[in-house]
Design a protein around this motif. Structure first.
Motif, PDB file in Angstrom:
ATOM      1  N   VAL A  78      18.898  -6.276 -13.613  1.00 42.73           N
ATOM      2  CA  VAL A  78      19.966  -5.811 -14.501  1.00 42.73           C
ATOM      3  C   VAL A  78      21.315  -6.384 -14.066  1.00 42.73           C
ATOM      4  O   VAL A  78      22.135  -6.783 -14.901  1.00 42.73           O
ATOM      5  CB  VAL A  78      19.996  -4.273 -14.545  1.00 42.73           C
ATOM      6  CG1 VAL A  78      21.314  -3.756 -15.096  1.00 42.73           C
ATOM      7  CG2 VAL A  78      18.840  -3.752 -15.398  1.00 42.73           C
ATOM      8  N   GLY A  79      21.555  -6.441 -12.744  1.00 47.51           N
ATOM      9  CA  GLY A  79      22.825  -6.986 -12.265  1.00 47.51           C
ATOM     10  C   GLY A  79      23.011  -8.432 -12.666  1.00 47.51           C
ATOM     11  O   GLY A  79      24.082  -8.835 -13.135  1.00 47.51           O
ATOM     12  N   VAL A  80      21.982  -9.251 -12.485  1.00 48.94           N
ATOM     13  CA  VAL A  80      22.068 -10.663 -12.847  1.00 48.94           C
ATOM     14  C   VAL A  80      22.208 -10.831 -14.357  1.00 48.94           C
ATOM     15  O   VAL A  80      23.013 -11.636 -14.836  1.00 48.94           O
ATOM     16  CB  VAL A  80      20.851 -11.436 -12.318  1.00 48.94           C
ATOM     17  CG1 VAL A  80      20.833 -12.854 -12.869  1.00 48.94           C
ATOM     18  CG2 VAL A  80      20.870 -11.464 -10.788  1.00 48.94           C
ATOM     19  N   ALA A  81      21.432 -10.077 -15.135  1.00 48.66           N
ATOM     20  CA  ALA A  81      21.528 -10.170 -16.593  1.00 48.66           C
ATOM     21  C   ALA A  81      22.917  -9.775 -17.077  1.00 48.66           C
ATOM     22  O   ALA A  81      23.474 -10.395 -17.987  1.00 48.66           O
ATOM     23  CB  ALA A  81      20.473  -9.290 -17.249  1.00 48.66           C
ATOM     24  N   CYS A  82      23.486  -8.735 -16.472  1.00 48.17           N
ATOM     25  CA  CYS A  82      24.844  -8.311 -16.821  1.00 48.17           C
ATOM     26  C   CYS A  82      25.842  -9.423 -16.518  1.00 48.17           C
ATOM     27  O   CYS A  82      26.734  -9.725 -17.323  1.00 48.17           O
ATOM     28  CB  CYS A  82      25.192  -7.037 -16.042  1.00 48.17           C
ATOM     29  SG  CYS A  82      26.869  -6.427 -16.318  1.00 48.17           S
ATOM     30  N   SER A  83      25.702 -10.050 -15.361  1.00 51.68           N
ATOM     31  CA  SER A  83      26.583 -11.151 -14.974  1.00 51.68           C
ATOM     32  C   SER A  83      26.457 -12.326 -15.935  1.00 51.68           C
ATOM     33  O   SER A  83      27.451 -12.907 -16.381  1.00 51.68           O
ATOM     34  CB  SER A  83      26.233 -11.582 -13.546  1.00 51.68           C
ATOM     35  OG  SER A  83      27.048 -12.640 -13.110  1.00 51.68           O
ATOM     36  N   MET A  84      25.221 -12.688 -16.280  1.00 48.97           N
ATOM     37  CA  MET A  84      24.977 -13.787 -17.207  1.00 48.97           C
ATOM     38  C   MET A  84      25.593 -13.500 -18.573  1.00 48.97           C
ATOM     39  O   MET A  84      26.251 -14.357 -19.177  1.00 48.97           O
ATOM     40  CB  MET A  84      23.475 -14.006 -17.358  1.00 48.97           C
ATOM     41  CG  MET A  84      22.784 -14.529 -16.105  1.00 48.97           C
ATOM     42  SD  MET A  84      20.958 -14.424 -16.201  1.00 48.97           S
ATOM     43  CE  MET A  84      20.607 -15.588 -17.536  1.00 48.97           C
ATOM     44  N   ALA A  85      25.365 -12.280 -19.080  1.00 52.28           N
ATOM     45  CA  ALA A  85      25.869 -11.920 -20.405  1.00 52.28           C
ATOM     46  C   ALA A  85      27.387 -11.870 -20.427  1.00 52.28           C
ATOM     47  O   ALA A  85      28.026 -12.288 -21.403  1.00 52.28           O
ATOM     48  CB  ALA A  85      25.290 -10.571 -20.824  1.00 52.28           C
ATOM     49  N   ALA A  86      27.996 -11.347 -19.348  1.00 48.85           N
ATOM     50  CA  ALA A  86      29.456 -11.247 -19.286  1.00 48.85           C
ATOM     51  C   ALA A  86      30.094 -12.633 -19.330  1.00 48.85           C
ATOM     52  O   ALA A  86      31.059 -12.866 -20.079  1.00 48.85           O
ATOM     53  CB  ALA A  86      29.866 -10.507 -18.016  1.00 48.85           C
ATOM     54  N   GLY A  87      29.569 -13.561 -18.537  1.00 47.95           N
ATOM     55  CA  GLY A  87      30.118 -14.904 -18.532  1.00 47.95           C
ATOM     56  C   GLY A  87      29.909 -15.612 -19.855  1.00 47.95           C
ATOM     57  O   GLY A  87      30.811 -16.282 -20.367  1.00 47.95           O
ATOM     58  N   ALA A  88      28.714 -15.461 -20.431  1.00 49.54           N
ATOM     59  CA  ALA A  88      28.413 -16.123 -21.700  1.00 49.54           C
ATOM     60  C   ALA A  88      29.297 -15.604 -22.828  1.00 49.54           C
ATOM     61  O   ALA A  88      29.814 -16.373 -23.642  1.00 49.54           O
ATOM     62  CB  ALA A  88      26.942 -15.924 -22.043  1.00 49.54           C
ATOM     63  N   LEU A  89      29.485 -14.286 -22.880  1.00 48.44           N
ATOM     64  CA  LEU A  89      30.341 -13.711 -23.917  1.00 48.44           C
ATOM     65  C   LEU A  89      31.770 -14.204 -23.763  1.00 48.44           C
ATOM     66  O   LEU A  89      32.448 -14.504 -24.759  1.00 48.44           O
ATOM     67  CB  LEU A  89      30.290 -12.180 -23.843  1.00 48.44           C
ATOM     68  CG  LEU A  89      31.147 -11.427 -24.865  1.00 48.44           C
ATOM     69  CD1 LEU A  89      30.705 -11.750 -26.296  1.00 48.44           C
ATOM     70  CD2 LEU A  89      31.080  -9.920 -24.618  1.00 48.44           C
ATOM     71  N   THR A  90      32.232 -14.308 -22.535  1.00 46.62           N
ATOM     72  CA  THR A  90      33.593 -14.782 -22.288  1.00 46.62           C
ATOM     73  C   THR A  90      33.778 -16.199 -22.821  1.00 46.62           C
ATOM     74  O   THR A  90      34.799 -16.520 -23.432  1.00 46.62           O
ATOM     75  CB  THR A  90      33.901 -14.728 -20.786  1.00 46.62           C
ATOM     76  OG1 THR A  90      33.742 -13.385 -20.322  1.00 46.62           O
ATOM     77  CG2 THR A  90      35.335 -15.181 -20.500  1.00 46.62           C
TER      78      THR A  90
END
Length: 474
Positions: free
Chosen positions: A363-375
């Motif tokens: 979940v931590g990695v997926a959250c990090s990936m999604a946050a960067g991608a959305l940005t």
């Protein structure tokens, strides 16, 4: 960005994990406990064929160790290896046929090896669980042994595999990374976020453009676009199935699917013109939970980067398309490419395995990936993308993996909803700044890895601690 006139780094190529490594189409409920073991079974069959031993096999024994044994029944590992030995592949198997095939194996006490050779199979003696035995290389270990009629006590072939998260499988004895499909050569190799940011500065481009150029080293432009659309379409279908499939999840906890009722409630609230500024977050929660309820039921999902965290990236990308007016193919693919570039840093420098580092690796990695991608797709600079990814992980550090009854249900389903909302907030925080921040993404990845190493094994997908053993009221 053109690869012909771009500045090329002089350093040697480094292992590279691309978008189709981080996003794989498979089945639930777990990438490490079901997708990986099924791929290991496929690899074992290939070894038998290569060694010209397949026709001599009269018995196969599977041994599951460590986390695969402790939570294997709840995570469907037993089902996965049996389906894999029958020749099924995670991205092709008809998920609606699995139960029927499993009943046939158990009732007939036979295994249809690779779909073409029937051999006797007794689950109690041929599929063994060793929960107290942990291999020093990885907690997700399984061994296949094939025996012949002439030498029943000596295996024709024995092979041990490690399911290292996200559907990646490594055979014991292989060089590190040898079977993880890292690329030997890419246009723009990077092994850290600092490298990635340097490449964007030198080439005046975005992170997704770096990832795009690297993908072109392996496949054509049309193949990349078609592959990315297939990934997104599978994510969309998973959301839709989750929103419209009622009933209870399998496994014995009698957990009722919540997504269909929530979906109908949100439709009604929108039709009534409800004035709730946070209604959008309810939709994000819905999309994440819909995916992970499908995953828990053994449905078709995309590892993103794992099954346990499969709902976060689809939910955040759906949020972008539905509420940020960003529904173009180009933006959608930039999102996935950026997410994969970030995910590759965790895969290379830490772990995406809950059995190795806890749920911070899923979940931590997926959250990090999604946050960067959305940005990135919201117009952020590479530095803001890196900051958003760092925020996404920083506030998941220490997250344990403690599924109740070894099932990918509690707390996994709601945890995806929380991770998706956190990713959106991380992106918003990063976009309100200029990309300068105190803790780098590289540093937080190193901290995540050390935190996982320090974490007790009870909290790393063994169901021996945390919520898994403390479900009664205090």
């Amino acid at each position: 960005m053109s690869s012909e006139n771009a500045s090329q780094p002089a350093e040697a190529a480094v292992p590279y994990f691309g978008v189709f490594d981080l996003f794989k189409i498979g089945i639930g409920p777990s990438s490490s406990h079901s997708v990986g073991p099924m791929r290991a079974a496929e690899a074992f069959l290939a070894e038998l064929n290569t060694a010209d031993l397949f026709k001599m096999v009269t018995r196969v024994q599977i041994d599951l160790y460590g986390s695969l044994a402790l939570t294997g029944l709840g995570h469907g590992t037993d089902t996965a290896v049996l389906m894999g030995l029958q020749g099924e592949k995670p991205d092709e198997i008809d998920t609606t046929s699995v139960a029927t095939k499993l009943v046939a194996i158990r009732e007939q006490k036979t295994l249809n090896l690779c779909g073409s050779r029937s051999i006797p199979f007794t689950e109690s003696t041929d599929l063994l669980f060793h929960g107290s035995v942990f291999h020093e290389t990885h907690p997700n270990t399984l061994r296949f042994q094939a025996f012949g009629e002439s030498t029943p006590g000596t295996p024709l072939l024995s092979a041990t595999y490690f399911s290292i998260g996200g559907g990646f499988v490594v055979r014991e004895g292989d060089e590190p990374g040898a079977s993880e499909s890292p690329a030997p050569e890419v246009s723009f190799p990077f092994s850290s976020a600092a490298d990635l940011l340097r490449l964007t500065r030198e080439n005046n481009c975005s992170i997704s453009q770096i990832a795009w150029q690297n993908e072109l080293c392996f496949r054509s432009e049309s193949d990349i676009r078609n592959g990315l659309e297939r990934i997104w379409n599978t994510m969309q279908e998973c959301i839709e199935w989750g929103c419209h499939t009622e009933g209870h999840l399998p496994g014995g906890l009698n957990i009722e699917r919540r997504a269909p009722e929530l979906y109908q409630a949100l439709i009604a609230r929108e039709a009534a013109g409800t004035n709730d500024p946070l209604l959008v977050l309810d939709w994000v929660d819905l999309y994440a939970m819909a995916v992970n309820e499908e995953n828990a039921a053994g449905g078709r999902v995309v590892t993103a980067p794992t099954n346990g965290a499969a709902g976060i990236i689809p939910a955040v990308l759906r949020y972008y398309e539905q509420f940020c007016h960003g529904g173009s193919q180009e933006k959608r693919q930039a999102f996935l490419l950026t997410a994969a570039a970030i995910g590759s840093l965790y895969k290379r420098n830490a772990s995406i395995s809950g059995a190795e580092v806890g749920c911070q690796g899923e979940v931590g990695v997926a959250c990090s990936m999604a946050a960067g991608a959305l940005t990135e797709v919201l117009g952020g600079t590479p530095n803001q993308v890196e900051e958003a990814a760092e925020i996404g992980m920083e506030h998941n550090l220490g997250l344990t993996c403690d599924p109740i009854s070894g099932l990918v249900q509690i707390p996994c389903i709601e945890r995806n909803a929380m991770g998706a909302v956190k990713a959106i907030n991380a992106a918003r925080l990063a976009l309100r700044g200029d990309g300068r921040h105190f803790v780098s993404l590289d540093r937080v990845i190193r901290v995540m890895k050390r935190t996982g190493a320090d974490m007790s094994s009870r909290y790393k997908e063994t169901s021996e601690g945390g919520l898994a053993v403390n479900i009664s009221e205090c």
